[in-house]
Design an enzyme around this catalytic site. Structure first.
Site, PDB file in Angstrom:
ATOM      1  NE  ARG A  63      -0.317  -0.091   0.226  1.00  0.00           N
ATOM      2  CZ  ARG A  63      -1.202   0.520  -0.575  1.00  0.00           C
ATOM      3  NH1 ARG A  63      -1.098   0.401  -1.894  1.00  0.00           N
ATOM      4  NH2 ARG A  63      -2.171   1.236  -0.078  1.00  0.00           N
ATOM      5  CE  LYS A 102      -1.167   4.870   1.600  1.00  0.00           C
ATOM      6  NZ  LYS A 102      -1.105   5.899   0.575  1.00  0.00           N
ATOM      7  CD  GLU A 152       3.493   6.563  -7.178  1.00  0.00           C
ATOM      8  OE1 GLU A 152       2.399   5.996  -7.055  1.00  0.00           O
ATOM      9  OE2 GLU A 152       4.423   6.390  -6.357  1.00  0.00           O
TER      10      GLU A 152
END
Ligand code: PLP
Ligand code: COI
Length: 339
Positions: free
Chosen positions: A80, A183, A219
């Site tokens: 990621r 992220k 989210e």
């Protein structure tokens, strides 16, 4: 470490002994360096400071009953980070380098790993940022990668105790086709006003909706959302949320427990059909949700009326946590042991 109140640790920063660092320059990554300093020397024109070239990861080391130190799916975090770096044009950190850094920083700071049964863990925070100087808006030529660790308690107070959340209609965290899937620090900067507004109103977190239509759930602040109905684990599919490794794992765990799963758009109205809801992530683990308030509709959705997490949430939580601590066998190859 003696005289340490492991059971009451907040999710916060505590100084440990060492961190590790490496540097990208002239197209090459340096060897890892071990540092005892909590500070970095940074160029005043570094792109990480001006143009948000920064990405990070979060994973944990768990102390088992057997005294072994376990990491959970670190390769997924490494992958990621590669994806996030690509998303904001940063240098790619090889997976091997990520592994070496994480293993090294954990083994150097063993004494800070909270004991088995304390409910606390060692949080591992890798970060990558543009350290080269630029003034025009362009990617840096130099990058810095750092991994530090800090012992933490649960992100949402009370661990598995249900929390209340507020639907956010005033702010968006990320745009469709924006950086929400990466992220990167900028997403968290964009989430701060919503998070603070929720906290000031007495909620543990805000729940973001899809930025385009405000119809679907995205989210829960720094965690993914799930709802349970008809023995099915349902979690949003969206192009602006972070793909949570915990969520991905819960889908597999659900399968092994005979719970079906669906990843699809979740309309806000569906909140009235769920029997349980929760937030999941590395920091949050699973945080059951007791109440969700939608200010626009002046409506409260209630779960866990008895103040306890629902049965499906508990089954998923117990299974996941048992694998992470090594209490149950890891049939998935998710666990790595740090010597
Ligand atoms: N969503 C956001 C925005 C997060 O910051 C995190 C934390 O990493 C998650 C979800 C959960 O992801 P993971 O389970 O990989 O930690
Ligand atoms: C995590 O769950 O690891 C997170 O990154 C959440 C938050 C502290 C940013």
């Amino acid at each position: 470490m003696e005289n340490f109140d492991w059971k009451n640790l907040p999710f916060g920063y505590i100084k440990t002994d060492y961190n590790v660092r490496c540097f990208y320059k002239n197209g090459k990554w340096s060897d890892l360096e071990v540092s005892t300093s909590e500070y970095i020397d940074i160029h005043i024109a570094a792109t990480g400071l001006h143009y948000g070239q920064e990405a990070f990861e979060g994973l944990k080391a768990y102390m088992g009953k057997d005294g072994k130190i376990r990491l959970f799916r670190w390769e997924e975090n490494a992958k990621r980070l590669l994806f996030s770096a690509e998303g904001i044009n940063m240098a790619q950190l090889p997976v091997d380098k990520f592994r070496e850094a994480v293993y090294k920083v954990v083994s150097l700071n063993k004494k800070f790993i909270p004991p088995y049964g304390s409910g606390a863990t060692l949080y591992i925070r890798p970060l990558l940022y543009g350290s080269g100087a630029e003034v025009g808006v362009k990617p840096a030529k130099e990058y810095t990668f750092i991994v530090f660790v800090t012992p933490v308690g649960p992100y949402f107070k009370g661990g598995i105790k249900p929390v209340n959340m507020l639907i956010c209609r005033d702010y968006d965290r990320a745009a469709p086709k924006g950086t929400g899937v990466f992220k990167v620090g900028g997403n968290y900067a964009a989430s701060l006003r919503a998070g603070m507004a929720a906290k000031e109103a007495g909620y543990a977190s805000s729940i973001f909706l899809d930025a385009r239509e405000k119809k679907y759930i995205d989210e829960c602040g720094p965690a993914n959302f799930f709802g349970i109905k008809d023995n099915t684990y349902i979690t949003p599919k969206s192009e602006s949320i972070l793909n949570s490794i915990t969520n991905m794992s819960l889908i597999e765990v659900a399968g092994s427990l005979g719970i079906k799963s669906e990843r699809r758009q979740v309309p806000v109205e569906e909140l009235s059909e769920f029997t349980e809801t929760g937030a999941c992530g590395t920091a949050a683990v699973i945080s059951p949700i007791a109440k969700i308030f939608d200010p626009e509709k002046n409506k409260t959705y209630e779960y866990c009326k008895d103040g306890k997490p629902g049965p499906v949430t508990m089954k998923l939580y117990n299974r996941l946590v048992s694998i992470q601590y090594g209490d149950e066998p890891d049939d998935y190859g998710w666990i790595s042991i740090v010597e």
